[in-house]
Write a protein that holds these residues in place. Structure first.
Motif, short mmCIF file in Angstrom:
data_model
loop_
_atom_site.label_atom_id
_atom_site.label_comp_id
_atom_site.label_asym_id
_atom_site.label_seq_id
_atom_site.Cartn_x
_atom_site.Cartn_y
_atom_site.Cartn_z
N GLN A 166 -1.12 7.38 -10.51
CA GLN A 166 -2.44 6.94 -10.02
C GLN A 166 -3.22 8.12 -9.43
O GLN A 166 -2.67 8.92 -8.68
CB GLN A 166 -2.21 5.88 -8.95
CG GLN A 166 -3.48 5.42 -8.25
CD GLN A 166 -3.20 4.26 -7.29
OE1 GLN A 166 -2.38 3.38 -7.58
NE2 GLN A 166 -3.86 4.26 -6.16
N LYS B 131 0.08 9.42 0.59
CA LYS B 131 -1.04 8.54 0.96
C LYS B 131 -2.29 9.34 1.36
O LYS B 131 -2.24 10.16 2.28
CB LYS B 131 -0.65 7.65 2.15
CG LYS B 131 0.39 6.59 1.87
CD LYS B 131 0.03 5.65 0.74
CE LYS B 131 -1.27 4.90 0.92
NZ LYS B 131 -1.65 4.13 -0.29
N PRO B 132 -3.42 9.07 0.72
CA PRO B 132 -4.66 9.74 1.10
C PRO B 132 -5.35 8.97 2.21
O PRO B 132 -6.15 8.08 1.95
CB PRO B 132 -5.48 9.65 -0.20
CG PRO B 132 -5.00 8.39 -0.86
CD PRO B 132 -3.61 8.12 -0.39
N GLU C 259 0.72 7.10 -6.50
CA GLU C 259 -0.38 8.07 -6.50
C GLU C 259 0.10 9.51 -6.45
O GLU C 259 1.08 9.84 -5.78
CB GLU C 259 -1.29 7.78 -5.29
CG GLU C 259 -2.43 8.78 -5.16
CD GLU C 259 -3.61 8.27 -4.35
OE1 GLU C 259 -3.64 7.08 -3.96
OE2 GLU C 259 -4.53 9.08 -4.12
N CYS D 134 0.86 -1.18 0.00
CA CYS D 134 0.00 0.00 0.00
C CYS D 134 0.90 1.23 0.00
O CYS D 134 0.77 2.10 -0.86
CB CYS D 134 -0.89 -0.02 1.24
SG CYS D 134 -1.97 1.40 1.35
N GLY E 251 -6.27 8.48 -6.94
CA GLY E 251 -6.99 7.63 -6.00
C GLY E 251 -8.49 7.90 -6.04
O GLY E 251 -8.94 8.92 -6.57
N ALA E 252 -9.22 6.95 -5.44
CA ALA E 252 -10.69 7.04 -5.43
C ALA E 252 -11.17 8.38 -4.88
O ALA E 252 -12.11 8.99 -5.40
CB ALA E 252 -11.24 5.90 -4.59
N ARG E 253 -10.48 8.86 -3.82
CA ARG E 253 -10.92 10.11 -3.18
C ARG E 253 -10.71 11.32 -4.05
O ARG E 253 -11.23 12.39 -3.78
CB ARG E 253 -10.20 10.27 -1.83
CG ARG E 253 -10.67 9.25 -0.81
CD ARG E 253 -9.59 8.96 0.23
NE ARG E 253 -9.95 7.80 1.03
CZ ARG E 253 -9.74 6.54 0.63
NH1 ARG E 253 -9.19 6.29 -0.53
NH2 ARG E 253 -10.10 5.52 1.39
N ASP F 110 -8.88 -3.56 -8.80
CA ASP F 110 -8.09 -3.61 -7.57
C ASP F 110 -8.92 -4.38 -6.53
O ASP F 110 -9.78 -3.82 -5.86
CB ASP F 110 -7.83 -2.16 -7.11
CG ASP F 110 -7.23 -2.07 -5.71
OD1 ASP F 110 -7.16 -3.09 -5.01
OD2 ASP F 110 -6.85 -0.96 -5.32
N LYS G 61 -8.70 5.77 -10.64
CA LYS G 61 -9.55 4.87 -9.84
C LYS G 61 -10.96 5.43 -9.74
O LYS G 61 -11.14 6.66 -9.68
CB LYS G 61 -8.93 4.68 -8.47
CG LYS G 61 -7.68 3.82 -8.50
CD LYS G 61 -7.30 3.45 -7.10
CE LYS G 61 -6.61 2.11 -7.07
NZ LYS G 61 -6.52 1.61 -5.69
N ARG H 5 3.69 -1.36 -7.51
CA ARG H 5 2.94 -0.26 -6.94
C ARG H 5 3.48 0.10 -5.56
O ARG H 5 4.13 -0.74 -4.91
CB ARG H 5 1.44 -0.56 -6.85
CG ARG H 5 1.04 -1.70 -5.95
CD ARG H 5 -0.31 -1.47 -5.30
NE ARG H 5 -0.25 -0.44 -4.27
CZ ARG H 5 -1.23 0.39 -3.95
NH1 ARG H 5 -2.37 0.31 -4.59
NH2 ARG H 5 -1.08 1.29 -2.99
N ARG I 112 -12.32 -0.25 -8.01
CA ARG I 112 -11.74 -0.60 -6.70
C ARG I 112 -12.81 -0.75 -5.64
O ARG I 112 -12.54 -0.63 -4.45
CB ARG I 112 -10.66 0.40 -6.29
CG ARG I 112 -11.01 1.83 -6.48
CD ARG I 112 -11.93 2.40 -5.46
NE ARG I 112 -11.27 2.58 -4.19
CZ ARG I 112 -11.90 2.61 -3.02
NH1 ARG I 112 -13.23 2.48 -2.97
NH2 ARG I 112 -11.26 2.79 -1.89
N HIS J 111 -8.39 -3.14 -2.33
CA HIS J 111 -9.21 -2.09 -1.72
C HIS J 111 -10.69 -2.42 -1.84
O HIS J 111 -11.51 -1.95 -1.05
CB HIS J 111 -8.89 -0.73 -2.33
CG HIS J 111 -7.51 -0.27 -1.98
ND1 HIS J 111 -6.41 -0.60 -2.74
CD2 HIS J 111 -7.02 0.41 -0.91
CE1 HIS J 111 -5.32 -0.11 -2.16
NE2 HIS J 111 -5.67 0.50 -1.05
N GLU K 163 -2.27 -5.57 -3.48
CA GLU K 163 -1.31 -5.16 -2.44
C GLU K 163 -0.62 -6.39 -1.86
O GLU K 163 -1.28 -7.39 -1.54
CB GLU K 163 -2.03 -4.36 -1.35
CG GLU K 163 -2.36 -2.95 -1.86
CD GLU K 163 -2.98 -2.03 -0.82
OE1 GLU K 163 -2.98 -0.82 -1.07
OE2 GLU K 163 -3.48 -2.51 0.21
C1 PEP Z 1 -4.24 2.84 -2.93
O1 PEP Z 1 -4.19 2.34 -4.05
O2 PEP Z 1 -3.34 2.71 -2.08
C2 PEP Z 1 -5.45 3.58 -2.54
C3 PEP Z 1 -5.44 4.47 -1.54
O3 PEP Z 1 -6.53 3.22 -3.25
P1 PEP Z 1 -8.00 3.88 -3.35
O4 PEP Z 1 -7.78 5.28 -3.83
O5 PEP Z 1 -8.67 3.00 -4.34
O6 PEP Z 1 -8.62 3.82 -1.99
#
Ligand code: PEP
Ligand code: MN
Length: 337
Positions: free
Chosen positions: A183, A132-133, A165, A103, A185-187, A270, A208, A127, A238, A273, A299
């Motif tokens: 990348q 990190k979000p 990311e 991760c 991310g989903a957020r 993915d 994502k 990856r 994801r 997640h 992961e």
């Molecule tokens: C990730 O790939 O580590 C991640 C935070 O993924 P997601 O944005 O899909 O939650």
């Protein structure tokens, strides 16, 4: 709007349409196909009067596209887009790719060890998150630029392209110096300034799906990147938020064949997640490949119990090795059908 030409339309017919569309204040993008050429009309913000166009030689019909996306749709681009990630081709159909790694990047030893191991097992890319979000601010936020530097070392040692990311438009330049695939991310799926910035670079993007995004919103987000000129976009399912809490998210696998109908962009899955649970990752990775995904993102951590983020969903090294053997058998079987 999409202008479909007759199969015997000439280059002069296509050029004439380009001139008229320009006079109307829009941009024309010819899309050559195996049977006939189509011309995409871009830059309009509403209905376009097609009377003038329908009168021109070579025009068969006009399709008014009312969706919030055009460039990503199959109507505009019938052939599959193949995304080239530093030599690894994604979207070829016949070859599905595996991206493996932790991760988050935690130390040089952790990321280099993982890179060499996943490469040995047959993974195509590494990856690892440097930015990190995280849901809360008191958790590990990533090593940031130092993490990118460690990823570069791991990429060099293993020979694997790097997926990592980028969280803010200001960091696109920095992350693009290190990453082979950036990348979102989903957020951040609807961080439109970030998407626009990624549209301006010449590196591929892994977008994502937002946790509550509809398919239309997902494709419209990808459209932001293509609209700025970058067509090297891979979509990634994801998992989405539903009423179900037994899994971290609900993996919407039906989106895979659906996206294949609606868009020419590759789609990966993915399962880490999506499920949040180690024991579910391998079955869902295999299901994604059977559903037609262009690849999976998984992961894996040398010591998941000590991971600084997402340990419960991270595969151990032996589990990753087994998964790669099973995926090899599965894809060989699928090719023989
Ligand atoms: C990730 O790939 O580590 C991640 C935070 O993924 P997601 O944005 O899909 O939650
Ligand atoms: Mn994670």
């Amino acid at each position: 709007m999409l202008i479909v030409m007759n199969h015997n339309a000439t280059k002069a017919d296509v050029d004439a349409i380009g001139r008229i569309v320009k006079e109307m204040g829009f941009r024309a993008e010819p899309i050559p196909g195996s049977e006939r050429t189509a011309i995409g009309v871009l830059g309009n913000h509403g209905y376009v009067d097609d009377c003038k166009i329908l009168e021109l030689p070579g025009v068969q019909r006009v399709i008014h596209v009312s969706k919030p996306y055009k460039l990503v749709s199959r109507d505009f681009h019938p052939d599959n887009t193949i995304v080239d990630v530093s030599g690894v081709k994604v979207g070829q159909g016949c070859r599905q790719v595996v991206v493996g790694g932790p991760c988050a990047v935690e130390s040089e030893e952790q990321i280099v060890k993982t890179a060499i191991f996943v490469k040995k097992c047959g993974a195509d890319m590494l990856r690892g998150g440097a930015f990190k979000p995280r849901t809360g601010p008191h958790t590990f936020q990533g090593l940031r630029e130092e993490g990118l530097r460690l990823l570069a070392i791991a990429g060099k040692e293993s020979g694997l392209p790097i997926v990592t990311e980028v969280m803010s438009p200001d960091n696109v330049g920095l992350v693009a110096e290190y990453a082979d695939l950036l990348q979102v991310g989903a957020r951040n799926m609807q961080n439109f300034d970030l998407l626009r910035e990624l549209g301006k670079i010449r590196k591929p993007v892994l977008l994502k799906r937002g946790m509550s995004a509809t398919v239309e919103e997902f494709l419209a987000a990808a459209e932001y990147i293509l609209a700025e000129g970058n067509d090297q976009v891979i979509l990634c399912e994801r998992g989405i938020r539903t009423f179900e809490t037994a899994t971290r998210n609900t993996l919407d696998l039906s989106i895979v064949p659906l996206i294949k109908e609606m868009s020419h962009l590759p789609i990966m899955v993915d399962p880490s997640h999506a499920t949040g649970k180690r024991s579910l990752v391998v079955p869902m990775a295999k299901a994604a490949l059977v559903a037609g995904a262009d690849g999976v993102l998984v992961e894996v951590h040398p010591e998941p119990e000590k991971a600084l983020s997402d340990g419960p969903q991270s595969l151990t090294f032996p589990a990753f090795e087994r998964m790669m053997i099973e995926i090899g058998q599965l894809t060989a079987f699928m090719r023989s059908c």
